[in-house]
Design a protein around this motif. Sequence first.
Motif, PDB file in Angstrom:
ATOM      1  N   ILE A 151       0.855  -1.189   0.000  1.00  0.00           N
ATOM      2  CA  ILE A 151       0.000   0.000   0.000  1.00  0.00           C
ATOM      3  C   ILE A 151       0.892   1.239   0.000  1.00  0.00           C
ATOM      4  N   ARG A 152       0.640   2.165  -0.944  1.00  0.00           N
ATOM      5  CA  ARG A 152       1.469   3.369  -1.036  1.00  0.00           C
ATOM      6  C   ARG A 152       0.603   4.617  -1.161  1.00  0.00           C
ATOM      7  N   SER A 153       0.906   5.598  -0.300  1.00  0.00           N
ATOM      8  CA  SER A 153       0.253   6.925  -0.351  1.00  0.00           C
ATOM      9  C   SER A 153      -1.259   6.815  -0.474  1.00  0.00           C
ATOM     10  N   GLY A 185      -2.992   9.161   3.493  1.00  0.00           N
ATOM     11  CA  GLY A 185      -1.609   8.902   3.102  1.00  0.00           C
ATOM     12  C   GLY A 185      -0.998   7.759   3.903  1.00  0.00           C
ATOM     13  N   VAL A 186      -1.409   6.541   3.579  1.00  0.00           N
ATOM     14  CA  VAL A 186      -0.917   5.371   4.316  1.00  0.00           C
ATOM     15  C   VAL A 186       0.050   4.580   3.442  1.00  0.00           C
ATOM     16  N   SER A 244      -6.773   8.252  -4.029  1.00  0.00           N
ATOM     17  CA  SER A 244      -5.472   8.249  -4.706  1.00  0.00           C
ATOM     18  C   SER A 244      -4.542   7.303  -3.977  1.00  0.00           C
ATOM     19  N   GLY A 245      -3.399   7.029  -4.609  1.00  0.00           N
ATOM     20  CA  GLY A 245      -2.460   6.065  -4.038  1.00  0.00           C
ATOM     21  C   GLY A 245      -2.671   4.696  -4.656  1.00  0.00           C
ATOM     22  N   THR A 246      -1.834   3.737  -4.238  1.00  0.00           N
ATOM     23  CA  THR A 246      -1.903   2.419  -4.875  1.00  0.00           C
ATOM     24  C   THR A 246      -2.010   1.293  -3.855  1.00  0.00           C
ATOM     25  N   VAL A 247      -2.684   0.242  -4.291  1.00  0.00           N
ATOM     26  CA  VAL A 247      -2.754  -1.017  -3.550  1.00  0.00           C
ATOM     27  C   VAL A 247      -2.392  -2.117  -4.535  1.00  0.00           C
ATOM     28  N   ALA A 248      -1.387  -2.915  -4.193  1.00  0.00           N
ATOM     29  CA  ALA A 248      -1.048  -4.072  -5.015  1.00  0.00           C
ATOM     30  C   ALA A 248      -1.211  -5.338  -4.180  1.00  0.00           C
TER      31      ALA A 248
END
Length: 228
Positions: A6-8, A21-22, A57-61
Motif C-alpha cells: 500500500i502506497r500513499s 496517506g498510508v 489516490s495512491g496504490t494497492v497491489a
Amino acid sequence: SAAVRIRSLRRSYGDVTALDGVDLDFAAGTFTAVMGPSGSGKSTLLQCAAGLDRPTSGTVAVDGTDLAGLSERRLTLLRRERIGFVFQAFNLLPSLTAAQNVALPLRLAGRHPSRAAVRQALARVGLAERAGHRPTQLSGGQQQRVALARALITRPAVLFGDEPTGALDTTTSREVLALLRELVDREGQTTVMVTHDPVAAAHADRVVFLVDGRLHGELAGASAERVA
Ligand code: ADP
Ligand code: ADP
C-alpha cells in the motif's frame, strides 16, 4: 515479499478524509492486526486493501497486481480468487448448509467443487462433522469457522478479517484466534485483521495503529496487550 503493498493511500468521502496517506506492506506468511479508535479508518483501509473500495489516490497491489489498473470485472475476479474476507457478523447464507456455504465461492467461480474439497476445507477449521448443519444449528464460533473455511477454500493470497471475533464471547473468541494463528503457522496464510481487542491483537505478529487516517506506530504482537 509483500502479499499486499500500500502506497500513499488516500480515501475521502466528500470532505471527510478516512485515510490520509498510508504506506504499509503486509508480508507474505505473516499475521497483522490493525487497531485504532473508532473512525480512524481501519475498515476503509481493509476495504481498499481487499479491493472492495477504490482509493481516492495512491496504490494497492495484491500479490504484485496493482488493483487500480483492473477493470471492475477483473477486480471482481481477483477478489474472488485471491482474497478471503470474514466479517464480525459471519454473513453465512442461512438457507444453505455449512458445506454449501463453503462451496459457494468455487461455484461463483464456475467450478463444481468435489465433496472431498469441501470436506477438506471444513476439516481445516475443525468442522468436518458439521457439513450438513445450517447456520442456526451452529454456535457463533462454529459459524465463524464455517465463514473462515468459505474464505479460505480458494487458497487466497490474503485473508482479511473485520472484527472477526467482535460478536463472540471471550472463550470462543480465543478459539477462533488460535485457529487463525494456526493457519498462519501451519499454512503460511497471510492474515490481516482489524480488531478493538488487545487480546486478539496479541495473537498477531505485528500490530499497526491508525489515528485519524494515518499510521501511528506499530508493535510486535505479544506487546499489544500491554498498551491497551
Ligand atoms: P473505523 O473502521 O476505524 O471505525 P472507518 O474506516 O469506518 O473507521 O471510517 C473512517 C472515517 O470515514 C469516519 O469518519 C467515517 O465516518 C468515514 N466514512 C467511512 N465510510 C464512509 C462512507 N461510506 N461515507 C461517508 N463517510 C464514511
Ligand atoms: P449439488 O447441488 O451438486 O447436489 P449440494 O447442494 O448437495 O450439491 O452441495 C453443495 C456443495 O457442498 C457441493 O460442492 C458438495 O460437494 C458439498 N457437500 C454437500 N454435502 C456435503 C457433505 N456432507 N460433506 C462434504 N461436502 C458436501
